[in-house]
Enzyme design. Structure first.
Site, short mmCIF file in Angstrom:
data_model
loop_
_atom_site.label_atom_id
_atom_site.label_comp_id
_atom_site.label_asym_id
_atom_site.label_seq_id
_atom_site.Cartn_x
_atom_site.Cartn_y
_atom_site.Cartn_z
N GLU A 135 -27.04 -15.73 21.15
CA GLU A 135 -26.06 -15.26 22.14
C GLU A 135 -26.30 -16.15 23.34
O GLU A 135 -27.17 -15.90 24.16
CB GLU A 135 -26.30 -13.78 22.44
CG GLU A 135 -25.10 -13.15 23.10
CD GLU A 135 -25.00 -13.48 24.57
OE1 GLU A 135 -24.55 -14.60 24.91
OE2 GLU A 135 -25.36 -12.63 25.38
N GLU A 188 -24.29 -22.28 32.16
CA GLU A 188 -25.66 -22.09 31.65
C GLU A 188 -26.03 -23.17 30.66
O GLU A 188 -27.20 -23.46 30.45
CB GLU A 188 -25.84 -20.75 30.91
CG GLU A 188 -26.53 -19.70 31.69
CD GLU A 188 -26.82 -18.46 30.86
OE1 GLU A 188 -27.61 -18.54 29.91
OE2 GLU A 188 -26.24 -17.41 31.19
N ASP A 213 -23.92 -3.96 27.36
CA ASP A 213 -22.56 -4.48 27.18
C ASP A 213 -22.20 -4.24 25.72
O ASP A 213 -22.56 -5.00 24.82
CB ASP A 213 -22.55 -5.98 27.53
CG ASP A 213 -21.17 -6.58 27.38
OD1 ASP A 213 -20.33 -5.99 26.67
OD2 ASP A 213 -20.93 -7.64 27.97
N HIS A 250 -19.84 -8.01 30.52
CA HIS A 250 -20.63 -8.47 31.67
C HIS A 250 -20.27 -9.89 32.08
O HIS A 250 -20.69 -10.35 33.14
CB HIS A 250 -22.14 -8.34 31.38
CG HIS A 250 -22.69 -9.41 30.49
ND1 HIS A 250 -22.46 -9.45 29.14
CD2 HIS A 250 -23.44 -10.49 30.78
CE1 HIS A 250 -23.06 -10.52 28.63
NE2 HIS A 250 -23.68 -11.16 29.60
N1 SAH Z 1 -30.53 -12.76 22.07
C1 SAH Z 1 -30.77 -11.82 23.16
C2 SAH Z 1 -30.91 -12.52 24.51
C3 SAH Z 1 -29.74 -13.41 24.91
S1 SAH Z 1 -29.91 -14.09 26.54
C4 SAH Z 1 -29.66 -10.81 23.17
O1 SAH Z 1 -28.64 -11.04 22.53
O2 SAH Z 1 -29.79 -9.79 23.84
C5 SAH Z 1 -30.45 -15.72 26.21
C6 SAH Z 1 -31.95 -15.88 25.97
O3 SAH Z 1 -32.16 -17.20 25.54
C7 SAH Z 1 -32.82 -15.70 27.22
O4 SAH Z 1 -33.83 -14.76 26.96
C8 SAH Z 1 -33.39 -17.10 27.49
O5 SAH Z 1 -34.71 -17.06 27.98
C9 SAH Z 1 -33.35 -17.72 26.11
N2 SAH Z 1 -33.20 -19.18 26.10
C10 SAH Z 1 -32.23 -19.92 26.70
N3 SAH Z 1 -32.38 -21.22 26.42
C11 SAH Z 1 -33.48 -21.32 25.63
C12 SAH Z 1 -34.15 -22.42 25.03
N4 SAH Z 1 -33.71 -23.66 25.19
N5 SAH Z 1 -35.25 -22.17 24.29
C13 SAH Z 1 -35.71 -20.90 24.14
N6 SAH Z 1 -35.13 -19.83 24.69
C14 SAH Z 1 -34.01 -20.02 25.42
#
Ligand code: SAH
Length: 521
Positions: free
Chosen positions: A319, A328, A226, A469
């Site tokens: 993100e 979420e 994306d 997305h």
């Molecule tokens: N920063 C990456 C992934 C974003 S998706 C990017 O920009 O491509 C969000 C990610 O946050 C996921 O991999 C999920 O496992 C993680 N995540 C969500 N809540 C979390 C939490 N409370 N503690 C640790 N990781 C978390």
């Protein structure tokens, strides 16, 4: 002890004496069993699948074949019993490259998390070895087997950690049981749901499905591809190096570590990258492949549960955005991180987000999704409307179907907002641009990297610009109504978390004397 003896692969089943319980075995017997067990137990290499005959053989093999001298590693980092156990489990669970291990700089070690106290291999002989003995401080490598009465601190520690592990497993089982009973009670008393309002209160078992969905590479591929999303983060980070230079940065939910690597390249002093999902094991390899392991420290765990190797950070990047922004509820976790770790004067990025609504006139879509049920092969299925309508649809909307100007219904400042403000009610007024039937409302969000930035960056997930997305969130009306160009359509939106599933949202619209609640899930 008896368990290990009974399951030992080398034991000749017919020769094993019958043991009724541990108490009936004399101390002499115990000692003999322990010696036999340790003499014959094979050791799996730390870096390949080779089975070696003893701990010393394994150490020699690691030095010769993988250029890792474990004793040097123990000495270099001055590892105590605890850290040594974590080191062994860290290598085994992350399948860490030998070169990574030998090249670690001073500072926080990647195996500091308590998670690494859990044995990866049951009865791992390397764990039963005292690091002090290995380093020859108290004896020689050959003295790794000891009779029970001379149990070392290390052995006691090992027994304590495995007892802790057993206790943790029992507690987990208890939790599951509690959940089961809660579920039964809830089903019996419909309408009384658990009073959860924050994902921070969720337990690991409740959140397992959420994190396992992020364990697969596919979801990360979609996010990385994306361009609107990823390039906005990249442009913000690269075009505002003053925000990152020499700063300590926390990446909440690092995934593949893309944001951490942008930050490291922009001059961050240290980046701490945290993720609870299994993707972090790939991220460890990615960071090493890009030679950023001296800058980026990866930690596996929920940000709410783990402890960071620093007290405060200067910048938090994340993100976290979901459908209709708040689906979420990952922003809850970012706020926890902000309140725990952000230093005074520090910033969370992105910092501002708007949620917007607009009116839609799309007869054809309404026909396909809602009116379709009125006549299905000649049968009336219109009762389906009551289950179809309340489900908000995530889809790309054709901008030609917009029939009003958009209206911002909420602005969130991630540096200031508190958890309770993520549930809100807001009056809105949509100025109609066409005379037609209004068939739906559409929701989307815009994201801003603004605070203290010389070069501000933003992106929108609205229907008028390149799709992302996140697409848009469409709320179909059960019965369309006529509107006039220039008219102001007034309404009220209420957004709250679904108490039964705090990661999903309930969105209620009050519009033209109608009230309808949608699920965003
Ligand atoms: N920063 C990456 C992934 C974003 S998706 C990017 O920009 O491509 C969000 C990610 O946050 C996921 O991999 C999920 O496992 C993680 N995540 C969500 N809540 C979390 C939490 N409370 N503690 C640790 N990781 C978390």
């Amino acid at each position: 002890m008896a368990e290990a003896t009974q399951t030992h692969p080398c034991a000749d089943v017919e020769d094993v004496p019958e043991l009724s319980d541990g108490d009936s075995v004399s101390d002499d017997d115990k000692e003999q069993w322990q010696w036999m067990e340790e003499d014959t137990q094979q050791v799996t290499c730390l870096f390949c699948d080779r089975l070696l005959n003893s701990v010393p053989d394994t150490l020699q093999h690691c030095t010769a074949e993988h250029q890792v001298n474990l004793i040097d590693v123990i000495k270099k980092h001055n590892l105590d019993d605890y850290s040594y156990i974590k080191l062994i489990n860290f290598i085994r669970s992350t399948k860490c490259e030998p070169s990574h291990l030998m090249g670690l700089p001073d500072g926080p070690l990647p195996w500091e998390s308590e998670d690494f106290l859990r044995p990866v291999i049951q009865d791992d002989p390397l764990l039963q070895t005292d690091p002090e003995d290995l380093c020859g401080r108290q004896g020689t490598v050959a003295s790794t087997c000891r009779p029970l009465e001379a149990e070392s601190n290390h052995a006691l520690l090992l027994r304590a950690t495995s007892a802790e592990d057993a206790l943790a497993r029992s507690l987990e089982d208890l939790q599951k049981l509690k959940l089961l009973v809660q579920g039964l009670v809830l089903n019996a008393e419909t309408g009384r749901a658990a009073n959860l309002s924050s994902v921070a209160e969720l337990r690991d078992d409740e959140d397992e499905a959420y994190f396992s969905s992020y364990g697969h590479y596919g979801i990360h591929e979609e996010m990385l591809k994306d361009k609107v999303r990823t390039e906005s983060y990249r442009d913000f980070i690269y075009s505002n190096p003053e925000v990152f230079r020499d700063k300590v940065v926390l990446d909440v939910g690092c995934g593949t570590c893309i944001l951490s690597m942008f930050a490291a390249k922009a001059g961050a002093k240290q980046v701490i990258a945290v993720d609870q999902s299994e993707i972090i094991y790939q991220a460890m390899d990615i960071v090493r492949s890009n030679k950023l392991e001296d800058k980026i420290t990866l930690l596996k765990g929920r940000i709410e549960d783990i402890s960071l190797p620093v007290e405060k950070v200067d910048v938090i990047i994340s993100e976290w955005m979901g459908y209709f922004l708040l689906f979420e509820s990952m922003l809850d976790s970012v706020l926890v991180a902000r309140d725990l770790y952000l230093d005074d004067g520090g910033s969370v990025y992105p910092d501002l987000c708007n949620i917007s609504l607009a009116a839609v006139g799309d007869e054809q879509k309404h026909q396909e999704c809602i009116a379709f049920w009125d006549d299905v092969y000649g049968f009336n299925m219109s009762c389906m409307r009551k289950v179809v309508v309340p489900e908000a649809a995530v889809q790309v909307l054709n901008a030609d179907t917009l029939i009003s100007e958009p209206a911002v219904i909420q602005t969130i400042d991630c540096n200031k907002v508190c958890l309770s403000e993520l549930e809100f009610a807001s009056d809105f007024c949509l100025k109609m641009t066409k005379t037609t039937d209004c068939t739906a409302l559409v929701g989307y969000f815009d994201v801003f990297f603004d605070k203290g930035c010389c070069n501000k960056v933003m992106f929108s997930t609205g229907p008028q610009v390149t799709k992302t997305h996140w697409k848009q969130t469409v709320f179909q009306l059960e019965r369309p109504f006529a509107v006039q160009a220039g008219e102001e359509l007034r309404g009220k939106i209420t957004l709250r978390k679904n108490k039964k599933d705090p990661r999903s949202l309930l969105v209620t619209f009050e519009l033209r004397d109608r009230k309808i609640t949608y699920n965003v899930q």
